[in-house]
Design an enzyme around this catalytic site. Structure first.
Site, short mmCIF file in Angstrom:
data_model
loop_
_atom_site.label_atom_id
_atom_site.label_comp_id
_atom_site.label_asym_id
_atom_site.label_seq_id
_atom_site.Cartn_x
_atom_site.Cartn_y
_atom_site.Cartn_z
N HIS A 43 0.82 -1.20 0.00
CA HIS A 43 0.00 0.00 0.00
C HIS A 43 0.87 1.26 0.00
CE1 HIS A 43 -2.52 3.06 2.24
NE2 HIS A 43 -3.25 2.80 1.18
N GLU A 68 2.03 1.73 -3.47
CA GLU A 68 0.94 2.25 -4.31
C GLU A 68 0.91 3.78 -4.28
OE1 GLU A 68 -3.47 3.38 -3.60
OE2 GLU A 68 -3.12 1.31 -3.00
N HIS A 69 1.07 4.35 -3.09
CA HIS A 69 1.09 5.81 -2.95
C HIS A 69 2.29 6.41 -3.67
CE1 HIS A 69 -1.90 6.97 0.31
NE2 HIS A 69 -2.09 5.67 0.17
N GLU A 100 -4.40 8.21 6.87
CA GLU A 100 -5.39 7.30 6.27
C GLU A 100 -5.76 6.20 7.25
OE1 GLU A 100 -5.85 4.47 2.28
OE2 GLU A 100 -4.08 5.74 2.55
#
Length: 444
Positions: free
Chosen positions: A69, A72-73, A149
């Site tokens: 993740h 991904e950013h 997040e």
């Protein structure tokens, strides 16, 4: 990944292979093992493009929990050719959109643009995924974003309860961990660790490029090859990775109750247990069962808990599938004072359907819901693109729409009854987020 685990590359001749899978659907395998699958839909004026990588959070070690993740950013933050602003602005300047998401078994980067702008989308998206810089300053910036997040997710108890449920089933196995990671794993993660994860796992045999819309397959292949030239994904001959074979060591935990205390206005409940993997033939019967049990406003749970008694606004059932395992659960959100009553009603319905199955009338309705949902879900280029990529990445072939509908049509009352007994008659786990303490649950 290694070649002997069923999920890695092996040497192959240095040639390009192209074949037609179905009417309008073609697949090309590049010498590097990277696959390109497209569906031509001439009646549209848009194209959806996705770069799918067969790596997700279950491929992480505990030290790298959240790396997929995090990556991904970072892949949208800049390459040798483009800054982060240029990556986003070049697509937005033509009215397109880009985004990405990470799951436990794969990661997707996608764009949707007008058909005439597909060359731009291919160049930008391939550049970002294949050749990101991972600048240390960007790592620190995105670390803060990801921590926020995670904190935001904790403010959504209706989502958080599903994470607690996965933990109840899988424990500390990667399938039971948060995709995003935790503050304890994200905070110390270094740029070098993320970069090693990137270069080790984002290899050509693990990548599927999928596109659907008003396009020409040969043109897409040519655009992708041009964009890949000179990048780390422009590699020597290799065989495409096989669909994930799964881990025979995956073990589910004994049924248990897990509660997370939150001072919420609602109690959020998930009751369920292990399901079936995505390759299990019972998945079609389970889909029908899910529709009858809690898949819509006509479902048993919705009618009993919301319509007849008004005890919950949201109540539904669901089934999740992985390569080698799965989940079946029922969710309800209700007033804390009504939680025990709602839970008793859910248990009673699960016991009833496990013992007696469904009626012939419910079978017809459950099949109709499954078929309608599947076909209506293919009405846009984005969903068509996703279908292509998931079929190639997760199954290794593309099941036709007619074949899929026939498989659903072939489900019998007996098959639904059997899967209901197998999955719902077992001891079930309970996850609760709300104003409760653990010592309040044993009587539940």
């Amino acid at each position: 990944m290694t070649a002997n685990d069923g999920h890695g590359p092996a040497t192959r001749p240095a040639r390009v292979s192209t074949r037609t899978l179905q009417d309008g659907v073609k697949k090309t395998v590049l010498p590097s093992g990277l696959r390109i699958v497209t569906e031509a839909i001439p009646t549209t004026r848009s194209t959806a493009l996705g770069i799918w990588v067969g790596i997700g959070s279950r491929d992480e070690t505990p030290t790298l929990h959240g790396a997929s993740h995090f990556l991904e950013h970072l892949l949208f933050k800049g390459t040798p050719k483009r800054t982060a602003l240029e990556i986003s602005s070049q697509i937005e300047a033509v009215g397109g959109e880009t985004n990405a998401f990470t799951t436990k078994e794969y990661t997707c980067y996608y764009a949707r643009v007008l058909d005439a702008d597909l060359p731009l989308a291919v160049d930008v998206l391939v550049d970002a995924v294949a050749d990101s810089i991972l600048d240390p300053a960007d790592v620190e910036t995105e670390r803060g974003v990801i921590l926020e997040e995670i904190a935001m997710h904790e403010d959504e108890p209706g989502d958080e309860v599903h994470d607690i449920f996965a933990e109840a089933i899988y424990g500390d196995h990667p399938l039971g961990r948060l995709i995003s990671g935790t503050p304890d794993s994200i905070s110390p993660m270094t740029r070098d660790q993320i970069n090693r994860f990137y270069r080790r796992h984002y290899t050509a045999p693990e990548v599927v490029v999928a596109a659907a819309g008003n396009l020409d397959h040969a043109t897409v292949v040519r655009l992708v090859r041009k964009a890949l030239a000179g990048t780390p994904l422009d590699t020597g001959p290799a065989e495409p990775a096989q669909p994930r074979a799964g881990d025979k060591r995956v073990r589910v935990r004994k049924a248990r109750n897990l509660v997370l205390h939150r001072d919420t206005e609602q109690a959020h409940i998930v009751l369920g247990g292990p399901g079936v993997g995505r390759h299990d033939e019972r998945r079609f019967a389970l889909g029908v069962l899910n529709n009858v049990l809690g898949g819509g406003m006509s479902s048993r749970l919705f009618q009993e808990i919301r319509e007849k008694r008004g005890l919950a606004y949201s109540v539904y059932s669901y089934a999740g599938h992985y390569a080698d395992s799965g989940l079946v659960g029922v969710y309800a959100g209700c007033a804390p004072a009504k939680a025990r009553e709602v839970l008793d009603l859910i248990r009673a319905e699960l016991d009833r359907i496990a013992a007696h199955g469904i009626t012939a009338e419910e079978l017809v309705r459950g099949k109709g819901m499954a078929k309608g949902s599947y076909v209506l879900g293919l009405e846009d280029t984005g969903s068509r693109m996703s279908r292509l990529a998931k079929s190639e990445l997760l199954h290794g072939d593309l099941m036709g729409v007619d074949e899929m509908l026939a498989r659903v049509d072939g489900v019998t009352v007996g098959e639904v009854a059997a899967v209901a007994t197998d999955l719902l008659a077992q001891p079930l786990s309970l996850a609760v987020v709300g104003p409760f303490d653990e010592d309040e649950l044993p009587g539940w």
